[in-house]
Structure formats: C-alpha cells, structure tokens
Scaffold this motif. Sequence first.
Motif, PDB file in Angstrom:
ATOM      1  N   ALA A 168     -35.022  -3.871 -32.988  1.00  0.00           N
ATOM      2  CA  ALA A 168     -34.543  -5.194 -32.598  1.00  0.00           C
ATOM      3  C   ALA A 168     -35.667  -5.999 -31.974  1.00  0.00           C
ATOM      4  CB  ALA A 168     -33.379  -5.059 -31.618  1.00  0.00           C
ATOM      5  N   THR A 169     -35.897  -7.198 -32.494  1.00  0.00           N
ATOM      6  CA  THR A 169     -36.921  -8.106 -31.967  1.00  0.00           C
ATOM      7  C   THR A 169     -36.332  -9.512 -31.935  1.00  0.00           C
ATOM      8  OG1 THR A 169     -37.815  -8.560 -34.165  1.00  0.00           O
ATOM      9  CG2 THR A 169     -38.766  -6.720 -32.959  1.00  0.00           C
ATOM     10  N   PRO A 170     -36.787 -10.437 -31.087  1.00  0.00           N
ATOM     11  CA  PRO A 170     -37.755 -10.161 -30.027  1.00  0.00           C
ATOM     12  C   PRO A 170     -37.072  -9.621 -28.770  1.00  0.00           C
ATOM     13  CG  PRO A 170     -37.266 -12.485 -30.122  1.00  0.00           C
ATOM     14  CD  PRO A 170     -36.442 -11.853 -31.204  1.00  0.00           C
ATOM     15  N   HIS A 171     -37.521  -8.530 -28.279  1.00  0.00           N
ATOM     16  CA  HIS A 171     -37.046  -7.899 -27.054  1.00  0.00           C
ATOM     17  C   HIS A 171     -38.244  -7.332 -26.316  1.00  0.00           C
ATOM     18  CE1 HIS A 171     -32.648  -7.922 -27.227  1.00  0.00           C
ATOM     19  NE2 HIS A 171     -32.739  -7.746 -28.532  1.00  0.00           N
ATOM     20  N   TYR A 172     -38.148  -7.240 -25.031  1.00  0.00           N
ATOM     21  CA  TYR A 172     -39.172  -6.517 -24.275  1.00  0.00           C
ATOM     22  C   TYR A 172     -38.481  -5.689 -23.207  1.00  0.00           C
ATOM     23  CZ  TYR A 172     -43.257  -5.209 -21.667  1.00  0.00           C
ATOM     24  OH  TYR A 172     -44.225  -4.481 -21.057  1.00  0.00           O
ATOM     25  N   PRO A 173     -38.648  -4.371 -23.221  1.00  0.00           N
ATOM     26  CA  PRO A 173     -39.376  -3.653 -24.270  1.00  0.00           C
ATOM     27  C   PRO A 173     -38.592  -3.619 -25.581  1.00  0.00           C
ATOM     28  CG  PRO A 173     -38.322  -2.111 -22.788  1.00  0.00           C
ATOM     29  CD  PRO A 173     -38.098  -3.471 -22.186  1.00  0.00           C
ATOM     30  N   VAL A 174     -39.304  -3.310 -26.642  1.00  0.00           N
ATOM     31  CA  VAL A 174     -38.689  -3.231 -27.965  1.00  0.00           C
ATOM     32  C   VAL A 174     -37.572  -2.200 -27.959  1.00  0.00           C
ATOM     33  CG1 VAL A 174     -39.109  -2.663 -30.385  1.00  0.00           C
ATOM     34  CG2 VAL A 174     -40.802  -3.959 -29.100  1.00  0.00           C
ATOM     35  N   ARG A 175     -36.467  -2.504 -28.629  1.00  0.00           N
ATOM     36  CA  ARG A 175     -35.331  -1.580 -28.698  1.00  0.00           C
ATOM     37  C   ARG A 175     -35.169  -1.090 -30.135  1.00  0.00           C
ATOM     38  NH1 ARG A 175     -30.521  -4.864 -25.964  1.00  0.00           N
ATOM     39  NH2 ARG A 175     -29.475  -2.846 -26.076  1.00  0.00           N
ATOM     40  N   CYS A 176     -34.876   0.179 -30.260  1.00  0.00           N
ATOM     41  CA  CYS A 176     -34.787   0.785 -31.595  1.00  0.00           C
ATOM     42  C   CYS A 176     -33.552   1.667 -31.691  1.00  0.00           C
ATOM     43  CB  CYS A 176     -36.046   1.622 -31.874  1.00  0.00           C
ATOM     44  SG  CYS A 176     -35.984   2.575 -33.407  1.00  0.00           S
ATOM     45  N   GLN A 177     -32.905   1.623 -32.845  1.00  0.00           N
ATOM     46  CA  GLN A 177     -31.765   2.486 -33.140  1.00  0.00           C
ATOM     47  C   GLN A 177     -31.978   3.146 -34.497  1.00  0.00           C
ATOM     48  OE1 GLN A 177     -28.804  -0.591 -32.881  1.00  0.00           O
ATOM     49  NE2 GLN A 177     -28.000   0.212 -30.963  1.00  0.00           N
ATOM     50  N   VAL A 178     -31.599   4.411 -34.582  1.00  0.00           N
ATOM     51  CA  VAL A 178     -31.746   5.178 -35.820  1.00  0.00           C
ATOM     52  C   VAL A 178     -30.395   5.776 -36.189  1.00  0.00           C
ATOM     53  CG1 VAL A 178     -32.887   7.126 -36.937  1.00  0.00           C
ATOM     54  CG2 VAL A 178     -34.148   5.728 -35.302  1.00  0.00           C
ATOM     55  N   TYR A 179     -30.005   5.586 -37.447  1.00  0.00           N
ATOM     56  CA  TYR A 179     -28.775   6.211 -37.935  1.00  0.00           C
ATOM     57  C   TYR A 179     -29.141   7.399 -38.814  1.00  0.00           C
ATOM     58  CZ  TYR A 179     -24.152   7.010 -39.874  1.00  0.00           C
ATOM     59  OH  TYR A 179     -22.960   7.585 -40.219  1.00  0.00           O
ATOM     60  N   SER A 180     -28.568   8.554 -38.498  1.00  0.00           N
ATOM     61  CA  SER A 180     -28.767   9.765 -39.287  1.00  0.00           C
ATOM     62  C   SER A 180     -27.521  10.014 -40.130  1.00  0.00           C
ATOM     63  CB  SER A 180     -29.020  10.964 -38.353  1.00  0.00           C
ATOM     64  OG  SER A 180     -28.826  12.182 -39.034  1.00  0.00           O
ATOM     65  N   VAL A 181     -27.697  10.066 -41.446  1.00  0.00           N
ATOM     66  CA  VAL A 181     -26.557  10.354 -42.324  1.00  0.00           C
ATOM     67  C   VAL A 181     -26.033  11.760 -42.071  1.00  0.00           C
ATOM     68  CG1 VAL A 181     -25.883  10.686 -44.739  1.00  0.00           C
ATOM     69  CG2 VAL A 181     -27.274   8.702 -44.087  1.00  0.00           C
ATOM     70  N   LYS A 182     -26.938  12.686 -41.847  1.00  0.00           N
ATOM     71  CA  LYS A 182     -26.539  14.075 -41.619  1.00  0.00           C
ATOM     72  C   LYS A 182     -25.725  14.226 -40.342  1.00  0.00           C
ATOM     73  CE  LYS A 182     -28.545  18.642 -42.288  1.00  0.00           C
ATOM     74  NZ  LYS A 182     -29.813  19.376 -42.540  1.00  0.00           N
ATOM     75  N   GLU A 183     -26.139  13.522 -39.284  1.00  0.00           N
ATOM     76  CA  GLU A 183     -25.436  13.615 -38.005  1.00  0.00           C
ATOM     77  C   GLU A 183     -24.275  12.638 -37.915  1.00  0.00           C
ATOM     78  OE1 GLU A 183     -26.041  15.884 -35.793  1.00  0.00           O
ATOM     79  OE2 GLU A 183     -27.766  16.712 -36.868  1.00  0.00           O
ATOM     80  N   ARG A 184     -24.226  11.660 -38.817  1.00  0.00           N
ATOM     81  CA  ARG A 184     -23.194  10.616 -38.797  1.00  0.00           C
ATOM     82  C   ARG A 184     -23.164   9.889 -37.451  1.00  0.00           C
ATOM     83  NH1 ARG A 184     -22.827  11.926 -43.477  1.00  0.00           N
ATOM     84  NH2 ARG A 184     -20.985  11.875 -44.792  1.00  0.00           N
ATOM     85  N   ASN A 221     -33.603  17.313 -44.674  1.00  0.00           N
ATOM     86  CA  ASN A 221     -32.705  16.885 -45.751  1.00  0.00           C
ATOM     87  C   ASN A 221     -31.752  15.794 -45.252  1.00  0.00           C
ATOM     88  OD1 ASN A 221     -31.727  17.054 -48.459  1.00  0.00           O
ATOM     89  ND2 ASN A 221     -29.963  18.235 -47.753  1.00  0.00           N
ATOM     90  N   ASP A 222     -32.335  14.765 -44.636  1.00  0.00           N
ATOM     91  CA  ASP A 222     -31.528  13.755 -43.969  1.00  0.00           C
ATOM     92  C   ASP A 222     -32.040  12.355 -44.299  1.00  0.00           C
ATOM     93  OD1 ASP A 222     -29.703  12.533 -42.309  1.00  0.00           O
ATOM     94  OD2 ASP A 222     -30.708  13.079 -40.436  1.00  0.00           O
ATOM     95  N   TYR A 223     -31.118  11.459 -44.663  1.00  0.00           N
ATOM     96  CA  TYR A 223     -31.450  10.054 -44.860  1.00  0.00           C
ATOM     97  C   TYR A 223     -31.264   9.321 -43.533  1.00  0.00           C
ATOM     98  CZ  TYR A 223     -31.496  10.883 -49.863  1.00  0.00           C
ATOM     99  OH  TYR A 223     -31.812  11.354 -51.116  1.00  0.00           O
ATOM    100  N   LYS A 224     -32.230   8.419 -43.232  1.00  0.00           N
ATOM    101  CA  LYS A 224     -32.172   7.699 -41.974  1.00  0.00           C
ATOM    102  C   LYS A 224     -32.399   6.207 -42.193  1.00  0.00           C
ATOM    103  CE  LYS A 224     -33.651  11.440 -38.871  1.00  0.00           C
ATOM    104  NZ  LYS A 224     -34.614  11.829 -37.809  1.00  0.00           N
ATOM    105  N   PHE A 225     -31.627   5.426 -41.438  1.00  0.00           N
ATOM    106  CA  PHE A 225     -31.819   3.983 -41.392  1.00  0.00           C
ATOM    107  C   PHE A 225     -32.354   3.629 -40.009  1.00  0.00           C
ATOM    108  CE2 PHE A 225     -30.183  -0.122 -39.933  1.00  0.00           C
ATOM    109  CZ  PHE A 225     -30.779  -0.963 -40.866  1.00  0.00           C
ATOM    110  N   VAL A 226     -33.420   2.832 -39.971  1.00  0.00           N
ATOM    111  CA  VAL A 226     -34.078   2.483 -38.707  1.00  0.00           C
ATOM    112  C   VAL A 226     -34.000   0.972 -38.497  1.00  0.00           C
ATOM    113  CG1 VAL A 226     -36.231   2.536 -37.385  1.00  0.00           C
ATOM    114  CG2 VAL A 226     -35.655   4.433 -38.922  1.00  0.00           C
ATOM    115  N   ARG A 227     -33.598   0.599 -37.295  1.00  0.00           N
ATOM    116  CA  ARG A 227     -33.513  -0.806 -36.914  1.00  0.00           C
ATOM    117  C   ARG A 227     -34.299  -1.014 -35.623  1.00  0.00           C
ATOM    118  NH1 ARG A 227     -28.124  -3.339 -34.152  1.00  0.00           N
ATOM    119  NH2 ARG A 227     -28.715  -5.539 -34.079  1.00  0.00           N
TER     120      ARG A 227
END
Length: 381
Positions: free
Chosen positions: A158-174, A150-156
């Motif tokens: 980042a490119t171009p990077h090596y290795p690829v970098r990713c961040q996730v925001y969880s509304v439930k966890e804030r 029951n959680d909304y998430k925003f996923v980002r």
Amino acid sequence: MKKDGGLPEDLLITILMALPAKCLVRFRSVSKYWNSLITSAEFISIHLAQAKPLLLFHHHNQSYSLRLDNESLDMWSNSEFELPSKREDDDFQIIGSCNGVICLLNSPQDHGHSIILWNPSIGKSLNLVLPRLSDPFHGIFGFGFNRQSNDYKFVRVATPHYPVRCQVYSVKERSWKAIDVSPALGYINPIPSVLWGRSSSYNYAFLDGVLHWLVDREEFGSRFVLSFDLRNDSFGKMTLSPYLASKLDEWMAILVYDNSVSLFLNDLDTKYIEIWALKKYDAMKLWARKLRIKAVGIGLAMVCRKNGEILMTRYPCDEVVSCDPQRNEIHDLKNLGLSDYADSYVESLALLDELKEETEKENGEITHSATFAISSFKCIH
C-alpha cells in the motif's frame, strides 16, 4: 501395477499427461482413484512442466485470446475465455499471470476491490476480498508461485504510506498476513506510465520466486528496484546504474528478458528504446545494456517470446509489433489487432488441488491421498 482394475499405472499416467487440462477436469469423475491422481500436487506439477507455451492477449474490446508462441503466432483452438463473473458493473483489470492462473483486480462501482485468481483452463477461480488500507485505493501488486512450499501468493504494497504497509495472501493458508517493512524504504510510489493504458501499479517482473517492481522514492527523487521474495516473505532493494538513475523524465518499465530482471527504457528525446538486464558478475550485480534500437512511437514492452523477440505496442493506438534484438528490427503484426496486455501463458491444472481441498472441507469429507509412482516419471514426446 494396476489400479481400479484398469490400465497399468505407468501407462495410465503417460496417457493422462498428454491430455489437455479441460479433459482431465472431466475425467476426475471416472473414479475416486482417477480424481486423486489428477488432483495430486505431483501430477499437476509434471503436467505443467510439459505444457505448450502460449501467449495471452487482452484486446480493446475487452476480450481475451490465446496464441501459440510460434513463428506465425497462430490462434490457439482453446481460446474462448468465460470470465469468472458476469455482473454488469464488474471492472476487470489483469495484474499478471503465473502457471496458467490469471490474477485479476475487480473494481465494481458499488463494491470494494477484490482479487480474483482465475484458471480458465479448469473453469475455476478464487475470490479474495482486499482488506481496506486506504481510501482512495493505492498500491503496487504482484502475483507469483513459491515452488518450495507449492503455494501461490498475492502481494499488495500500500502506497503512499509511511512506513510502507504490505499484505500477502497465501492460497495454501487461505489467509492474509501483514509483513513488516523496513522504514528505510520511505515514501515509495510505482513509476508513472502515462503512455500506457495499463496502470503502472501492475507492472512487475517475476523470476525465480521473487517479485520485482520499479519504484520512486519521493523524498530523494530516486528510482530503485524493490523486490519481494515469496520464499521467506522478505523485501530487498537494487540500485540503478548512474545512467539509468539519470533518466528520471523517461518512461521505464520492468520485465523479464534473457532470463534476467530487466528495465525497458523509452527515451522520447532520442527516439531510442533500450533494454538493460541485471547480470551477475562474480559477486556483483551490474546493469548491462542488451538492446538499443531506433523506434518511433513505441509505448510499451509487454512480453518476451521464446525465440528472443519482444512484443511491444505502438503509441497511442496499441498496435502490436515484434522487436527482433538480433537484427535490430521491428515488425508489424497486423493479425493481432489492438492489445494493451500480453503475457506468457500455459494451460494447466493449477489451483485444482487447492480447490479440491476447499470443497472437501465444505462437505465435511476426509480424503486419504493415494501414493503415486510418478516422482520419477519422464514425459514421452
């Protein structure tokens, strides 16, 4: 059983379920019991399940409109949107929408980028400041809902990077969380889409808790579908068929069609547009062509309607047309004006329970949720 000295609970729930989100937000002030009921996760979920299907449009004059997803695409009466911010230098771009929550990227001239999760139906929004990963800002984005948690998430990503970098925001966890990405992804970029006014960074397909992007792997000159599962925060890859992989010079986009992750191909040489759906056959997943139609001047496939037709735009004017796959016909929709974005939409109470918890924490309140007999509630039409 009666609560608050009023109507029997099952009758009260039946009545409230039939009301629009804006009315329910106001009715929270009737009593603490009504407020707890309307902001409960169970009530919000069932109210969402019976919501009327609508279509959200963004127009060239920077306005938004809602229309019924019916034969004539009638204007929906509750279609006046008030943006969550009124700063003169705000620059909003739609990333996507899910369950009535619109995900916006705000890029004001004198501030950093921020993400706004905005539910116009309840007039509430959450502002997420994007952590800086690179300058200038590059990346691919996605927004969706994990039903299991029951959680909304925003996923980002980042490119171009090596290795690829990713961040996730969880509304439930804030909170933001960094996600490890396999170095095997290499250098990836979203597929360029210069025909469209909308950035390719925001082109994704969300289906069954999984985000999908069409990306380019630079060092090999190849395209593949990158996926991210919101249920376990993990990446996946899906290869293209040899035919689709050979179309490196054509414009492609990803969308959900026929309840499948699909690719929209605009072949500028042959003047044909095609839609290929990823279908499961036994233990294999194969790309199957679902549509091929002669169409001159089509720029973008935006959204699939409940009747199976696909809303598209003409290039370069962004006039909206409807493609009927059954008849292989394209119809002009002059009444819709010029639009560069369309998506499925519902009016909902989404985020209301999350915003309630945030307010209670800020005020130092402790609320004990009541138990509601709505787990077996069935909508009455």
